[in-house]
Design an enzyme around this catalytic site. Structure first.
Site, short mmCIF file in Angstrom:
data_model
loop_
_atom_site.label_atom_id
_atom_site.label_comp_id
_atom_site.label_asym_id
_atom_site.label_seq_id
_atom_site.Cartn_x
_atom_site.Cartn_y
_atom_site.Cartn_z
N SER A 264 24.61 46.12 38.86
CA SER A 264 25.67 45.49 38.50
C SER A 264 25.92 44.16 39.19
O SER A 264 25.19 43.83 39.95
CB SER A 264 27.10 46.47 38.60
N LYS A 265 27.04 43.48 38.59
CA LYS A 265 27.29 42.10 38.93
C LYS A 265 27.35 42.16 40.60
O LYS A 265 26.98 40.87 41.13
CB LYS A 265 28.59 41.98 38.47
N ARG A 266 27.84 43.04 41.28
CA ARG A 266 28.09 42.74 42.71
C ARG A 266 26.74 42.70 43.34
O ARG A 266 26.54 42.57 44.61
CB ARG A 266 28.85 43.94 43.21
#
Ligand code: GLU
Length: 503
Positions: A264-266
């Site tokens: 994911s984005k993180r």
């Protein structure tokens, strides 16, 4: 008895245009493309745009751009056409309704008039009391045709639900995971058609896959638990299901804790546009993404597209999760950057240099020649094309930006001023502005001063480039040109070597 002839390979990429294209989705697209190309089949692009609330035209455009950039050409799809056009689900509604009616008529589906509130309350109660299946309680399944018709005529809103058998097991065959048996009692009666007449994914994709003669459905693991529903729908219609392929998840590693979780984005970039903006080459990203969950066997890593096509097989796909390793992607991208021809290097890097204001977007022949020479000097060290701008910035403009630490270390030291003076005289007099001519001049300057060549090379590099690291000094000076080099040496000498102790 002869075995049934194998189906021609037809695969598809069927994203929902509701957000930015995700690299995980594009791995499915790539596998689908590779499988079709491997077997001389067809690869289709279909837009699953039936969620009108979440539909986003920018997402549709981003998907098309990402497919083109990633090099996944499709044989049928929006804009290309094909025997099963249109390839946008929002334009195929009649076919879903026909199949839903067919399922109602055969008793495999029914109209449900329950309100949202009732369904919500039932779901919560069943979950709390742990009654299987959790979810809808099949309240309307008992309505007769006449009762349902009456409610329909009265204008009551309704959905169409699939009537899942309450007993038995559903067997599904996944090319990666083998045979899986799923108890039907765990499945509630899912919705096929929503009250607005639009189909759910469960209905729409299977109708289209059937109509479009799709042989293999390669999709994300999140769909695996729904697959028994899809198998049951096929059985109800007397259709043969496609071959299902659910590769393992892609995980990201948290930079702080080192723990892995669904990418994911993180974890960094996840959208196709971000990789493009960060200067990854599509071939390098494709090579890297292909290996997230697929292996051609052995420890083979760098593969051209043609090689991947010839080596691709479903047997090489893994069901266990793979970890997205950004360091490996950077390494791999560097390998591809180093392999670029002069022209490709220039064409790929120019947009980044232009965006940084270093060059014109469409430079003339003279500037192209200079930029090519500069890029060739940096090519060995570049991992991404976006790094080309900061790496080559000192080649452009009158003066470079001087790094403070470099100045302190190499220019504000005893002997630096004398070195710059001597080298400037020798470079000015060099008969020939070539790598060897420049090297001779630098060495002559060192001899004249009675110092080691390094004592002249270090301050000269910082004076001419503003930094301590970079490509070979003689090649760098040659590219910069005599005028610019002499100007920079004069400037550096006057600006930095005035500090006490530098004389
Ligand atoms: N529209 C679905 C998605 O984007 C497609 C899944 C599939 O490939 O069938 O998840």
């Amino acid at each position: 008895m002869s075995a049934a002839a194998p189906r021609p390979v037809r695969t598809r990429f069927a994203p929902s245009p509701t957000g930015l294209p995700h690299v995980g989705n594009f791995r499915n697209a790539l596998y689908s493309w590779l499988l079709a190309r491997r077997h001389g089949g067809q690869f289709l692009f279909r837009l699953e745009d039936t969620d009108r609330e979440r539909y986003d035209p920018a997402s549709e455009q981003a998907l098309k751009d990402a497919l083109a950039w990633f090099g996944l050409d499709y044989d049928e799809g929006p804009g290309v056409g094909g025997p099963h056009a249109p390839y946008e689900q929002s334009r195929r509604l009649a076919s879903y309704r026909t199949v839903a009616e067919q399922l109602i008529a055969s008793g495999h589906a029914y109209r449900c008039f329950c309100t949202r509130e009732r369904i919500q309350a039932v779901r919560e109660a069943r979950q709390k009391a742990n009654i299987h299946p959790h979810g809808y309680d099949r309240h309307c399944r008992g309505l007769t045709h006449a009762e349902a018709a009456h409610l329909l005529d009265s204008g009551a809103p309704s959905v169409v639900r699939f009537a899942v058998p309450s007993e038995g097991d559903t067997l599904l065959q996944d090319a990666v995971r083998g045979r899986i048996s799923y108890p039907n009692r765990e499945l509630d009666d899912h919705v096929l058609l929503k009250s607005d007449g639009f189909p759910t994914y469960h209905l729409a994709h299977m109708v289209d896959d059937r109509t479009m003669e799709i042989s293999h459905v390669i999709r994300s693991e999140e769909w695996l638990p729904s697959t028994p529903r899809h198998v049951l729908q096929h059985q109800a219609l007397g259709w043969e299901p496609p071959i299902y392929v659910h590769p393992g998840l892609i995980l990201g590693r948290d930079p702080q804790s080192g723990k892995t979780a669904k990418l994911s984005k993180r974890h960094g970039a996840v959208h196709m546009g971000e990789y493009r903006a960060q200067g990854y080459l599509p071939d390098a990203l494709a090579n890297f993404v292909a290996l997230l969950g697929w292996s051609p066997g052995g420890d083979r890593e760098i593969m051209s597209r043609a090689e991947m096509v010839s080596l691709f097989s479903l047997e090489g796909i893994n069901s266990s999760p793979s970890v997205f390793d950004s360091d490996k992607l950077n390494w791999m991208n560097g390998v591809y950057v180093r392999a670029l021809s002069e022209t490709d290097l220039l064409d790929n890097a120019l947009p980044f240099l232009a965006e940084a204001g270093l060059t014109a977007a469409d430079p003339g022949p003279e500037e192209r020649r200079y930029v090519t020479q500069v890029l060739r000097l940096e090519q060995e060290r570049l991992k991404t094309l976006s790094a080309a701008a900061p790496a080559t910035a000192f080649f452009f403009g009158e003066l470079p930006e001087y790094e403070e630490a470099a100045v302190r270390k190499r220019l504000q030291t005893p002997g630096a001023a004398a070195a710059l003076d001597a080298v400037r005289v020798c470079l000015n007099e060099a008969a020939d502005w070539s790598v060897s001519g420049i090297e001779n001049a630098v060495r002559t300057a060192a001899d004249t001063l009675g110092v080691k060549p390094a004592d002249v090379i270090h301050p000269t590099r910082v004076a001419a480039t503003g930094r301590t690291a970079g490509p070979g000094l003689f090649e760098t000076l040659e590219a910069l040109g005599r005028e610019r080099v002499l100007h920079r040496l004069r400037h550096a000498r006057a600006t930095w070597c005035r500090v006490s102790g530098a004389q």
